[in-house]
Design a protein around this motif. Structure first.
Motif, mmCIF file in Angstrom:
data_model
loop_
_atom_site.group_PDB
_atom_site.id
_atom_site.type_symbol
_atom_site.label_atom_id
_atom_site.label_comp_id
_atom_site.label_asym_id
_atom_site.label_seq_id
_atom_site.Cartn_x
_atom_site.Cartn_y
_atom_site.Cartn_z
ATOM 1 N N LEU A 1 -2.019 3.222 -4.812
ATOM 2 C CA LEU A 1 -3.208 3.109 -3.761
ATOM 3 C C LEU A 1 -2.491 1.350 -3.244
ATOM 4 O O LEU A 1 -2.526 1.228 -2.211
ATOM 5 C CB LEU A 1 -4.122 3.180 -3.715
ATOM 6 N N ALA A 2 -2.378 0.354 -3.982
ATOM 7 C CA ALA A 2 -2.028 -0.855 -3.870
ATOM 8 C C ALA A 2 -1.355 -1.210 -5.173
ATOM 9 O O ALA A 2 -1.858 -1.082 -5.589
ATOM 10 C CB ALA A 2 -3.491 -1.502 -3.961
ATOM 11 N N TRP B 1 -4.253 9.650 3.970
ATOM 12 C CA TRP B 1 -3.862 8.294 2.679
ATOM 13 C C TRP B 1 -4.966 7.610 3.564
ATOM 14 O O TRP B 1 -5.146 7.185 4.641
ATOM 15 C CB TRP B 1 -2.658 8.159 3.274
ATOM 16 N N ARG C 1 1.054 -1.113 0.027
ATOM 17 C CA ARG C 1 -0.165 0.092 -0.015
ATOM 18 C C ARG C 1 0.935 0.972 0.308
ATOM 19 O O ARG C 1 1.790 1.453 0.729
ATOM 20 C CB ARG C 1 -0.934 -0.042 1.461
ATOM 21 N N VAL D 1 -0.687 -8.612 4.145
ATOM 22 C CA VAL D 1 -0.126 -7.053 3.703
ATOM 23 C C VAL D 1 0.855 -6.268 4.860
ATOM 24 O O VAL D 1 1.106 -7.324 5.707
ATOM 25 C CB VAL D 1 -2.092 -6.259 3.689
ATOM 26 N N PHE E 1 -4.881 4.510 4.205
ATOM 27 C CA PHE E 1 -4.609 2.479 3.569
ATOM 28 C C PHE E 1 -5.054 1.472 5.241
ATOM 29 O O PHE E 1 -5.291 0.916 5.154
ATOM 30 C CB PHE E 1 -2.459 2.285 4.276
ATOM 31 N N LEU F 1 -8.411 0.571 3.214
ATOM 32 C CA LEU F 1 -8.269 -0.383 2.731
ATOM 33 C C LEU F 1 -7.856 -1.913 3.044
ATOM 34 O O LEU F 1 -7.889 -2.224 2.809
ATOM 35 C CB LEU F 1 -6.724 0.190 1.518
ATOM 36 N N GLY F 2 -7.067 -1.856 3.858
ATOM 37 C CA GLY F 2 -6.547 -2.951 4.821
ATOM 38 C C GLY F 2 -8.377 -3.586 5.944
ATOM 39 O O GLY F 2 -8.374 -4.606 5.433
ATOM 40 N N ASN G 1 -12.048 2.860 -2.492
ATOM 41 C CA ASN G 1 -10.683 1.443 -1.251
ATOM 42 C C ASN G 1 -11.962 0.359 -1.807
ATOM 43 O O ASN G 1 -11.514 -0.707 -1.906
ATOM 44 C CB ASN G 1 -10.912 1.480 0.132
ATOM 45 N N SER H 1 -10.005 -3.411 -2.988
ATOM 46 C CA SER H 1 -10.755 -4.660 -2.141
ATOM 47 C C SER H 1 -11.092 -5.805 -3.046
ATOM 48 O O SER H 1 -10.956 -6.930 -2.626
ATOM 49 C CB SER H 1 -10.862 -4.515 -0.921
#
Length: 385
Positions: free
Chosen positions: A200-201, A298, A195, A275, A300, A303-304, A255, A259
């Motif tokens: 972003l990913a 951000w 990330r 991740v 992140f 997203l996780g 996101n 995902s």
């Protein structure tokens, strides 16, 4: 696992007026109960309910069960505050934000969400209507709208409370659904996900989900916010709040798309998802003033979280690994050096000469660490000596 399903209510003007009066009455009652809880230090449910039960029924026109829900909402709010203080979310004890939080009772906005249990709210899925208690009596036949998948989830798995919410003049019900978790399969390999801010990913397969469009969108919103803030009017303040929510929804949608695609690829190929563990990253780094806004926005963590719960729902293995030096370590020879990454986008090992996109190399390192970590996770428990 617990998921929430949001449905949109379609009340008539009379029904909407009753819902609004109910929401305001419940939140006025919650504010009064919060004041009593703060003054008399009553943070447990039974003690607070004995203290305010009669007053809430007589003063605010609530029935017995809504009074119980209001007290529960107040107690949950103080429990959340206590957890945030313990976790340090509100800053150190000397911070202004923390001192303000502990020096006054919790306040509830007039439009704050109100939970209803099955005694106050009943669903009729075949007719797509709900019956809900209000201060004007029981309102029956309030229509709601949702997708077929959401309706199927509600019918099969809805359990517990549902929250009544008003946003932008529209009414919603947020229902809790308890969905059984599928068994996690044994992965044949892992997809490493790196990330970042620019990208972003980035997966170990070489798939790159860029954040350039989201970055442009955020910069455009920042310029508009600056223009509105310069006006310093009530209308500008309202528009600022709407823009903030719109930007938040846009980032959340991005996101969700990223995902969902990663989880679907992992499920189709029988692999797991790995991740980096990025907790506390904002406290570990020092940035220039012009970089602070970029890091603060951000997404992140979200997203996780999306990757974790979507993988859990699909039965896909999900692991977090140590993030140290994943962008500086060579996955072929193991040499780790800052000079291995001469620029943000490029990686070149100083020992063996392996070169490639830096984010893809980081994803490969995350994948390799997940292979080792999964061997320990899936290891059978040894018998007691």
């Amino acid at each position: 696992m617990k998921l929430v399903v949001q449905v949109k209510l379609l009340p008539t003007p009379e029904q909407a007026s009753a819902l609004q009066a109910t929401l305001h009455a419940c939140n006025r009652a919650a504010a009064y109960a919060s004041q009593v809880a703060f003054t008399k230090n009553l943070k447990d449910r039974n003690g607070l309910q004995k203290e305010v039960y009669t007053d809430l029924k007589a003063t605010f026109g609530l029935s017995a069960q809504p009074v119980v829900r209001v007290v529960k909402k107040v107690v949950d709010a103080y429990t959340t505050l206590k957890a945030n203080l313990r976790a340090g979310t509100l800053g150190p004890p000397t911070s202004r934000r923390r001192r303000k939080a502990v020096s006054m009772p919790i306040v509830f906005r007039p439009e704050a969400a109100q939970p209803f249990d099955d005694r106050c709210l009943s669903w009729r899925y075949d007719a797509c209507t709900v019956s809900i208690w209000t201060v004007d009596g029981r309102m029956k036949g309030i229509r709601f709208a949702c997708s077929p998948d959401q309706l199927k989830t509600l019918v099969a798995h809805r359990k517990g409370e549902s929250d009544l919410v008003q946003r932008g003049g529209k009414w919603f019900l947020i229902a809790t659904c308890d969905i059984p978790e599928p068994d996690v399969y044994e992965p044949v390999d892992f997809i490493g996900v790196d990330r970042g801010i620019v990208n972003l990913a980035t997966t170990s397969d070489g798939t790159n989900h860029q954040g350039r469009r989201l970055g442009r969108y955020r910069r455009w919103q920042a310029r508009k916010r600056a223009e509105l803030q310069a006006k310093q009017t009530r209308s500008a303040t309202r528009r600022l709040a709407r823009r903030a929510q719109k930007e938040k929804r846009h980032a959340t949608q991005v996101n969700h798309k990223i995902s969902k695609e990663i989880v679907s690829v992992a499920q189709r190929t029988g692999r797991g998802i790995a991740v980096e563990e990025l907790g506390g990253i904002r406290e570990r780094v020092r940035l220039r003033r012009d970089q602070r806004g970029t890091l603060s926005s951000w997404p992140f963590r979200q997203l996780g979280q999306h990757l974790a719960y979507k993988a859990k729902r699909a039965g896909v293995p999900f692991v977090e690994v140590d993030a140290a030096y994943t962008s500086q370590r060579c996955p072929r020879c193991g040499h780790t050096e800052r000079a291995n990454r001469p620029t943000r986008d490029h990686f070149c090992c100083r020992r063996c000469g392996l070169a490639g996109p830096a984010d893809v190399v980081a994803g490969v390192n995350v994948r390799d660490r997940a292979r080792s970590a999964w061997a320990f996770v899936a290891m059978p428990v040894p018998p007691p000596a």
